[in-house]
Design an enzyme around this catalytic site. Structure first.
Site, PDB file in Angstrom:
ATOM      1  N   GLU A  79      -0.143   1.172  -1.398  1.00 42.67           N
ATOM      2  CA  GLU A  79       0.448  -0.021  -0.788  1.00 42.67           C
ATOM      3  C   GLU A  79      -0.616  -0.957  -0.241  1.00 42.67           C
ATOM      4  OE1 GLU A  79       3.320  -0.861  -1.334  1.00 42.67           O
ATOM      5  OE2 GLU A  79       4.300   1.006  -1.912  1.00 42.67           O
ATOM      6  N   TYR A 125       5.261  -4.282   6.494  1.00 36.83           N
ATOM      7  CA  TYR A 125       5.561  -3.829   5.136  1.00 36.83           C
ATOM      8  C   TYR A 125       4.959  -2.458   4.852  1.00 36.83           C
ATOM      9  CZ  TYR A 125       5.304  -2.898   0.266  1.00 36.83           C
ATOM     10  OH  TYR A 125       5.387  -2.235  -0.920  1.00 36.83           O
ATOM     11  N   ASP A 154       8.119  -6.430   0.281  1.00 32.61           N
ATOM     12  CA  ASP A 154       6.962  -7.086  -0.316  1.00 32.61           C
ATOM     13  C   ASP A 154       7.418  -8.424  -0.894  1.00 32.61           C
ATOM     14  OD1 ASP A 154       8.326  -6.469  -2.652  1.00 32.61           O
ATOM     15  OD2 ASP A 154       6.549  -5.671  -3.683  1.00 32.61           O
ATOM     16  N   CYS A 192      20.323  -9.037 -14.818  1.00 36.95           N
ATOM     17  CA  CYS A 192      20.244  -8.635 -13.412  1.00 36.95           C
ATOM     18  C   CYS A 192      21.497  -7.876 -12.969  1.00 36.95           C
ATOM     19  CB  CYS A 192      20.043  -9.850 -12.522  1.00 36.95           C
ATOM     20  SG  CYS A 192      19.876  -9.421 -10.765  1.00 36.95           S
TER      21      CYS A 192
END
Length: 369
Positions: free
Chosen positions: A42, A125, A143, A207
């Site tokens: 990350e 985050y 993010d 989607c």
């Protein structure tokens, strides 16, 4: 929290998780769920594309396989492993945090958001990602990809880079978060933003959240996230001197605090307004190392863009004429052979100077002038 059963929020989460189970990306950090491996990934993924990160991540974990290995390594070794990935403060903070965890907690990882946030370089985050993905906690992790999905899903009017926009995103993410599956949910949002809900030309027919998406209903998904105008990015002329002493060249290490901290460079600096390039280089070398040089001529010119500025780096051959080098404006200096340059971590611009020198570039002969 009210019962989510049958709500629109539950339907969105369920649709997203079904899509994720079928389409999740196979990424190396998803094959290891320990906090260290997730944390390193990350940190590397901040402002860097997945494709760029993967080889760096695999080499970094091979070199520093555990938190204790990272904490025991010298900073210079960590920066060398990071070389080319950019945003070097990430590496410094990761190293500092690893040492703190080993020294203060015996290598035990934090278990709460507040504890993670107290570590260098750890924002909301990264804290939420490690807690949810590696430790199974119900924590939000937003993010850039996830933020874009939510901004479009709810047609949020505020810029997510601003506090009010960030709060709106976090509020919606918390409402959608399925208890016990926060890690999968957070990664599903990231993957959807990376693969379907892309910044340009989103693939709305593919989607799983199309039926719920406010931006799609408006017919303008690319209008979100809202972006406030940014000020123009400044440009600076910067100089660097390649100072040879026989077969050796002089390099300097930047102070650990500040931009590109801890990296080595060919010494020089920013040209002041109204100052010529060679004049500015001589001044910088006096201020940084206490030496006087003769500028022999140009070696190369490089352009480079950072997030907050652009530079043109003017690189000159120099001859050392007076003064003993001393670390006045740098952390330290060294005379090294061209072969030894590969041992040191350099910023991207200076790596190109190294490559030119190793390709055989040599300074002009002052006697021939």
């Amino acid at each position: 929290m009210p019962d989510r059963e049958g709500t629109r929020e539950a339907a969105i989460s369920e649709a997203l998780l079904r899509w994720y189970e079928a389409h999740r990306r196979d990424l190396p950090w998803r094959r290891r769920r320990d906090p260290y491996a997730v944390w390193v990934a990350e940190v590397m993924l901040q402002q860097t594309r997945v494709e760029t990160v993967i080889p760096y991540y695999e080499r970094f974990l091979a070199r520093f396989p555990t938190l204790h290995h990272l904490a025991a390594a010298p900073l210079e070794e960590v920066l060398k492993a990071w070389e080319g990935l950019g945003y070097y403060a990430r590496a410094r903070h990761l190293h500092q945090a690893a040492r703190r965890l080993v020294q203060e907690r015996g290598g035990a990882f934090p278990q709460t958001l507040a504890e993670w946030r107290r570590l260098p370089g750890v924002g909301p985050y990264i804290a939420g990602a490690v807690l949810s993905i590696a430790l199974g906690r119900d924590a939000v992790a937003l993010d850039g990809n996830a933020a874009r999905v939510l901004a479009r899903l709810f047609a949020l009017p505020d810029d997510p880079r601003r506090p009010e926009g960030r709060r709106a995103l976090e509020d919606w993410a918390a409402r959608l978060l399925p208890k016990g599956r926060a890690g999968d949910f957070n990664q599903a949002l990231m993957d959807l933003g990376a693969r379907v809900c892309t910044p340009r030309a989103p693939r709305c027919p593919e989607c799983p959240l199309q039926a719920f998406c406010a931006a799609y209903r408006q017919g303008r998904p690319e209008a979100y996230p809202t972006r406030a105008p940014r000020p123009p990015v400044p440009h600076y002329d910067v100089t660097a001197g390649v100072i040879m002493d026989g077969d050796r060249v002089l390099i300097a290490r930047r102070p650990e605090r500040g931009m590109l901290g801890g990296l080595w460079e060919f010494p020089g600096g920013k040209v002041e307004p109204g100052e010529g390039l060679e004049e500015g280089l001589r001044r910088e070398l006096r201020e940084e190392l206490g030496i006087e040089v003769e500028v022999l001529g140009p070696l190369m010119r490089l352009r480079h863009a950072y997030t907050h500025m652009r530079i043109t780096l003017h690189v000159f051959w120099c001859r050392w004429v007076a003064g003993l080098p001393q670390p006045l404006g740098c952390a330290e200096f060294r005379w090294v052979s061209l072969e030894e340059l590969d041992r040191y971590p350099f910023p991207a611009t200076d790596q190109k100077i190294v490559a030119r020198l190793k390709a055989g570039a040599r300074p002009p002969d002052p006697a021939a002038a």
